[in-house]
Design an enzyme around this catalytic site. Structure first.
Site, PDB file in Angstrom:
ATOM      1  N   ASP A 159      -2.473   2.465  -4.722  1.00  0.00           N
ATOM      2  CA  ASP A 159      -4.135   2.291  -3.592  1.00  0.00           C
ATOM      3  C   ASP A 159      -4.499   1.830  -4.261  1.00  0.00           C
ATOM      4  OD1 ASP A 159      -2.588   4.792  -2.926  1.00  0.00           O
ATOM      5  OD2 ASP A 159      -3.587   6.345  -4.366  1.00  0.00           O
ATOM      6  N   HIS A 189       1.117  -1.324  -0.094  1.00  0.00           N
ATOM      7  CA  HIS A 189      -0.163   0.030   0.178  1.00  0.00           C
ATOM      8  C   HIS A 189       0.930   1.323   0.089  1.00  0.00           C
ATOM      9  CE1 HIS A 189      -3.707   1.959  -0.125  1.00  0.00           C
ATOM     10  NE2 HIS A 189      -4.749   0.629   0.958  1.00  0.00           N
TER      11      HIS A 189
END
Length: 452
Positions: free
Chosen positions: A427, A423
């Site tokens: 995204d 992450h």
């Protein structure tokens, strides 16, 4: 006076030299094994014209990042003759097994390390005496000048001593055997006497056997085995991935009907023409390469903590299970390959992995990983990112499920796929889009050929 004394010294030295030469040239007497004597010259004690000094072979350089390993196995022992480049030992590292070969033909005279020892690069490993195998010598043995006859004599003496001791032990045995028949006739009458004792022993045996049967526990054995270097390295890297990456997993379901129809239609022809089986891994590899072009962040990595490295190529890491652990050999430039070429590369790497013949070059690098747990029956799973990569795609087993198609419920072969991503780089929108693109390509393989 000085001149006369110097002349005497020179004459003395000359006579001493002649004496030494005569002593060397003089024949000596050697005893044969049967006690006879014969005259032999000193030159006859050497079978070759030159004496070789043993060469010390060291632990070879394995890779820049590897400085030590575990000596897993000696393939040869002291006294064995080896040819040039013949394997002598195997060293296990955290990535691959390294073979140590003989630099030249010769005889192993000393092993300087034991199995399961930790050896470092450049350390002394074994000593090798260069030379060809001696004629008439037994396989795995060697002759070493005049030392061999002494060893043979000692062995012969030991063998003679053993024979004599055996003969002395066997002499009194016949007397005991001859004396046995006489007491048998005398003891033939009281023979039935121990019968009541047998009955008592049976009852006692029943009582004694009943006691432990009631308290006998189940097996509680334990076995402790030291982790091999590859397993230790895998554990270290996976824990490092958990600690460093902000891992998150997204799932999707893929209808495998179209791809299975394509495979069943062409697999026999491809096997006959190219000698390789057409599986599902090549389709997912091709679909991933096309999706990575649209989502380049999934093919990137973080360098130095604050720099993102984007790549225009795809080095595809393919997870392969081996007896020692999971390895990820790399298919280079997979973005330019078709189904057949990808299958050929994966098959070759898989065979090398199972045979333990992978090299560091086969596993170095890698920008994206595919892991197929479905071959073992896995239905769901969250794969762990192979740092410094940004994502890993997990394939699972194909199961028939009821799904809605054009408003109707139908039974379709469904595979659940998972994408674990970092992450810090991707995204949720990008990760989900990547997985949706893979789903679209697999459900309509023509799009991969048309690059739509």
């Amino acid at each position: 006076m000085l001149a006369k004394s110097s002349v005497r010294v020179v004459a003395a030295r000359a006579s001493l030299a002649r004496g030494r030469a005569a002593a060397v040239a003089a024949p000596s007497i050697a005893r044969l094994s049967d006690g006879r004597a014969r005259r032999v010259s000193a030159a006859q004690f050497h079978t070759s014209g030159a004496l070789y000094v043993p060469e010390t072979v060291k632990v070879p350089q394995m890779a820049e990042s590897i400085t030590e390993g575990t000596l897993k196995q000696w393939s040869k022992k002291v006294g064995d003759h080896v040819a040039q480049d013949e394997e002598v030992a195997t060293i296990e590292t955290d990535k691959i097994d390294v073979s140590v070969n003989a630099p030249t033909s010769g005889t192993i005279v000393e092993l300087l390390a034991q199995e399961e020892d930790t050896v470092t690069v450049g350390a002394d490993l074994f000593k090798l005496e260069p030379g060809d195998a001696p004629k008439g010598a037994p396989e795995g043995g060697a002759e070493s000048g005049g030392a061999q006859p002494k060893e043979e004599k000692e062995q012969e003496k030991k063998a003679d001593e053993k024979k004599e001791s055996k003969q002395e032990e066997t002499k009194p045995e016949p007397k005991k055997e001859e004396s046995k028949p006489e007491p048998k006739k005398e003891d033939s009458k009281p023979a039935p006497a121990p019968a009541p004792k047998a009955k008592e022993s049976k009852s006692e045996a029943k009582e004694s056997s009943a006691k432990p049967a009631a308290s006998a526990p189940g097996s509680r054995e334990e076995t402790r085995v030291k982790m091999n270097r590859m397993r230790l390295r895998i554990a270290e890297r996976l824990k490092e991935s958990q600690n460093a990456a902000a891992s998150l997993t997204t799932f999707n379901e893929i209808d495998m009907s179209a791809l299975m129809a394509l495979r069943s239609k062409h697999k026999d022809e491809i096997l006959k023409k190219h000698g390789v089986k057409l599986g599902f891994m090549s389709a997912f590899a091709r679909a991933s390469c096309l999706a990575l072009k649209e989502i380049p962040m999934a093919n990137a990595s973080i360098e130095g903590g604050d720099t993102i490295v984007y790549r225009e190529y795809v080095d595809l890491s393919v997870a392969v299970a081996t007896p020692k652990g999971l390895v990820t050999p790399v298919v280079r430039n997979a973005e330019g390959m078709g189904f057949v070429r990808i299958e050929q590369e994966i098959a070759e790497l898989g065979k090398k992995a199972r045979d333990g013949k992978l090299t560091l070059e086969d596993m170095a690098g890698g920008t994206f990983t595919i892991s197929n747990g479905g071959v073992f029956g896995s239905l769901f799973g969250t794969p762990i990112i192979n740092l410094p990569q940004a994502a890993v795609l997990g394939m699972h087993a194909i199961k028939d499920k009821p799904v809605v198609v054009d408003g109707k419920v139908e039974v379709r072969p469904i595979m659940v796929v998972a994408l674990t991503y970092d992450h810090r780089l991707l995204d949720g929108r990008e990760a989900v889009t990547f997985l949706v693109r893979v789903k679209e390509y697999i459900e309509d393989p023509a799009k991969m050929l048309l690059a739509v």
